[in-house]
Motif scaffolding. Structure first.
Motif, PDB file in Angstrom:
ATOM      1  N   LYS A 145     -16.994 -16.043  -4.112  1.00  0.00           N
ATOM      2  CA  LYS A 145     -17.537 -16.883  -2.979  1.00  0.00           C
ATOM      3  C   LYS A 145     -18.529 -15.902  -2.067  1.00  0.00           C
ATOM      4  N   ALA A 146     -18.338 -14.475  -1.744  1.00  0.00           N
ATOM      5  CA  ALA A 146     -18.902 -13.660  -1.007  1.00  0.00           C
ATOM      6  C   ALA A 146     -20.364 -13.780  -1.697  1.00  0.00           C
ATOM      7  N   THR A 147     -20.611 -13.690  -3.058  1.00  0.00           N
ATOM      8  CA  THR A 147     -21.682 -13.662  -4.101  1.00  0.00           C
ATOM      9  C   THR A 147     -22.482 -14.887  -4.065  1.00  0.00           C
ATOM     10  N   GLY A 148     -21.965 -16.022  -3.591  1.00  0.00           N
ATOM     11  CA  GLY A 148     -22.567 -17.096  -3.458  1.00  0.00           C
ATOM     12  C   GLY A 148     -22.095 -18.311  -4.332  1.00  0.00           C
ATOM     13  N   PHE A 149     -20.761 -18.189  -4.895  1.00  0.00           N
ATOM     14  CA  PHE A 149     -20.208 -19.302  -5.531  1.00  0.00           C
ATOM     15  C   PHE A 149     -19.641 -20.138  -4.707  1.00  0.00           C
TER      16      PHE A 149
END
Ligand SMILES: Nc1ncnc2c1ncn2[C@@H]1O[C@H](COP(=O)(O)OP(=O)(O)OP(=O)(O)O)[C@@H](O)[C@H]1O
Ligand SMILES: [Mg+2]
Lengths: 419, 225
Positions: free
Chosen positions: A321-325
């Motif tokens: 989630k942090a990397t954009g998922f």
């Protein structure tokens, strides 16, 4: 996001918990396998039991019922129309026992495209002579070849060839129960007395075993012409016309139609054997209920494993989630994991179910009542495989959906701060 | 282009209710221009991490406004924010947070999987080039749990760079590294700023580290001094 990458991430998560995933998949495998073998076995048994009666029961039977006429002469009189009459104890007249114009009806039926075949029959009440004792009995005069084609007559003849009924004159296939009482062997000559008092000698060429003892104690079979001879009637005399139709569900409608068109009595198989349908349906419903319960239990297994996996992989989810998922990406990943377990388990289950069916099919099952059956009956219908697999996939989808939703709503900040 | 701000925060307020209301950030306003190498320092517990989570769009529960690359982030949907994080923000955590199920190379490629801008080969090539630039290309086929802490941190930096972000945000990236590895990480950041005109925002306790950056933002009790 590309499907390939979803798969790749799902796969590595799955492999990271390979043992648990395998256990969950095995749960699905076994429930699918049990579902398939249980239903196949149950349906096999159903059709065997139904076949006991239904296979040799005509779909529509035409006959002449002996009953008093519906109208008395006085009913037809215009003068007394409004009056009440006191005629009671009405008896049938010396009505004919055969079907009027039977041969014409038979040829009409043979031309009907809805009909598979027609087998005429005569029935004679007789006494089997056994020394001084006379046994009550019924001898059926049948069209042997049609009877074999339409109603599997051959399957119920033991210790002889059913064709001898045609090939030898004055031959009889004796009900096994009758034969036991008379100690009759193949080749023996037995004597029967008809209701008219005539005596006939018939040669035993085989025995009839229906699996229903009541029948076998009474019924014997001769060819149609021999039957007519026993009755002292001509070759026009037919008392029953048995019809097998292409679509059994049409039988009641066709019976109605024949009743109207030919002006005789007609009975359809549904009316005659209503109880069989009910029994089969109840057995099917029970098996489906058990099978589906098994699949749902397997679904809970998957649910558990996924919940555990999510708990252990919170870091991974947080990073994704942090990397954009997005939450939806995470959800898809976990649903894919769940579906992989489900589909993998279901495929293995279908194979295992087939093997189980083969094993059941090989278990010996000998019953005096069922001369043609040597092993347990199994139905290999594709529908059980598809239903089981479809249901397994749907169950695992839902089992995965809830944990996946939970995973999608993981707050990465909470996880990252927690370290 | 030079002076176009990469990040603008105006009046960021944040409170926790646990159990009583505590204000952690009390009106933070600042902006960072493109190509700036900026550090945030302050006492432990003054709210640096909390601020960084808001700036990185992961925490949406705040008052005030946040612009990244001149685009308003406040009140965007979860999906849109994920998209922005993927395209424009690189994030490096104090703990390396690599995915142990993947190889080093796959870890670096991971954010690229989401964006689908590049083919698999391009992505792989790019990830390898990044690892090479950070001097750890030899590790590319190792699993993430097989490499050391300093190496992990460099892998994490490579990962944060894979989608060419506008801004790189780091929360104590050198917190568990020795001085030699800290030096390496600093050099990498400097290179990213000078050669690639990246904007970098680093939360750090390390004075030696922050002294060397372009600008130091000091926080105290939820405000900027
Ligand atoms: N979920 C939470 N609920 C309540 N209070 C919190 C929560 N998260 C953080 N805090 C409080 O907010 C304050 C700021 O925390 P934060 O992590 O931002 O500090 P920090 O400046 O990063 O400190 P450090 O330098 O030690 O990392 C702390 O006092 C902390 O106790
Ligand atoms: Mg902190």
């Amino acid at each position: 996001m590309k499907v390939k990458h979803i798969y790749e991430i799902a796969k590595s998560l799955l492999l990271a918990r390979s043992r648990q995933s395998l256990v969950a998949a095995i749960g699905v495998t076994f429930s699918v396998a049990f579902f398939i073998s249980l239903l196949g076995f149950m349906e096999g048994l159903n059709s065997l039991l139904d076949g006991l009666v239904l296979n040799r029961t005509p779909h529509v039977r035409l006959y002449t019922e002996i009953r008093p006429s519906d109208f008395q002469p006085i009913d037809l009189s215009k003068t007394y129309q409004k009056q009440h009459n006191f005629i009671s104890s009405v008896k049938p007249t010396n009505a004919r026992k055969d079907i009027y114009n039977a041969l014409a009806i038979i040829s009409t039926l043979k031309a009907d495209t809805r009909v598979i075949g027609v087998a005429p029959k005569v029935t004679a009440q007789v006494f089997y002579n056994l020394g001084n004792i006379e046994l009550n009995g019924v001898i059926n005069g049948i069209d042997v070849l049609q009877e074999a084609i339409l109603f599997n007559f051959k399957d119920y003849v033991i210790g002889g060839d059913f064709k001898d009924l045609i090939n030898r004159s004055n031959s009889i296939i004796l009900g096994i129960g009758v034969a036991e009482k008379m100690l009759a062997k193949k080749g023996d000559i037995i004597t029967v007395t008809t209701l008219n008092g005539g005596q006939f000698s018939l040669k035993v060429v085989g025995f009839y075993q229906s699996g229903i003892a009541e029948l076998d104690k009474v019924h014997s079979f001769v060819s149609l012409s021999t039957g007519q001879k026993l009755l002292g009637e001509s070759s026009n005399f037919i008392s029953d016309i048995q019809i097998k139709v292409k679509d059994m569900s049409q039988a009641p409608a066709m019976a109605n139609e024949y009743r109207r068109v030919f002006g005789i009595d007609a009975e359809d198989i549904q009316t005659a054997n209503a109880q069989f349908e009910t029994g089969s349906r109840a057995r099917s419903i029970i098996s489906y209920a058990v099978g589906i319960t098994l699949l749902i239990v397997a679904g809970f297994g998957i649910y558990n494993i996924l919940n555990m996996m999510i708990y252990e992989k919170l870091d991974t989810i947080a990073i994704l989630k942090a990397t954009g998922f997005a939450g939806s990406d995470v959800k898809i990943i976990f649903i894919v994991i769940s579906l992989s377990i489900g589909i993998g388990g279901a495929l293995a289950g279908a194979l295992l179910g087939f093997i189980f069916s083969l094993i059941i099919d090989a278990i010996p099952f000998n019953s005096a009542a069922l001369p043609t059956v040597t092993t347990y009956p199994v139905n290999y219908g594709l529908q059980y495989y598809s239903i089981a697999m479809l249901f397994a996939v749907v169950t695992t989808y839902f089992a995965g959906w809830f944990p996946a939703k939970k995973a999608s709503s993981v707050d990465p900040v909470e996880i990252i701060r927690g370290k | 282009m030079e002076n176009k701000p990469s990040l603008v925060a105006t009046g960021i307020y944040k409170s926790f209710y646990d159990p009583a209301k505590v204000d952690i950030l009390k009106g933070i306003s600042f902006s960072i221009n493109r190509g700036e190498f900026c550090s945030i320092t302050g006492k432990s517990g003054c709210g640096k991490s909390t601020l960084l989570y808001i700036l990185s769009t992961m925490d949406t529960d705040y008052k005030g406004e946040l612009f990244i690359d001149s685009e308003l982030m406040t009140n965007k949907s979860e999906k849109e924010l994920a998209f922005v994080r993927n395209e424009k923000i690189g994030f490096v955590f104090q703990f390396h947070y690599l995915l142990n199920e993947f190889s080093v190379l796959k870890n670096v490629m991971l954010p690229g999987f989401k964006s689908s801008k590049h083919t698999e080969e391009e992505l792989e090539h790019k990830a390898y080039e990044l690892l090479k630039k950070l001097g750890i290309e030899k590790l590319s086929s190792k699993m993430a749990y097989q490499v050391s802490g300093g190496e992990k941190q460099r892998v994490a930096i490579a990962r944060s760079m894979i989608n060419d972000p506008v801004i790189l945000m780091c929360d104590e990236p050198t917190g568990n590294l020795d001085s030699k590895n800290t030096e390496i990480v600093f050099e990498i950041f400097k290179e990213l700023v000078h050669a690639f005109n990246k904007t970098i925002l680093v939360v750090t306790h390390d004075e030696n580290f922050s002294k060397k950056t372009h600008r130091i933002i000091t926080m105290r009790d939820g405000s900027i001094m």
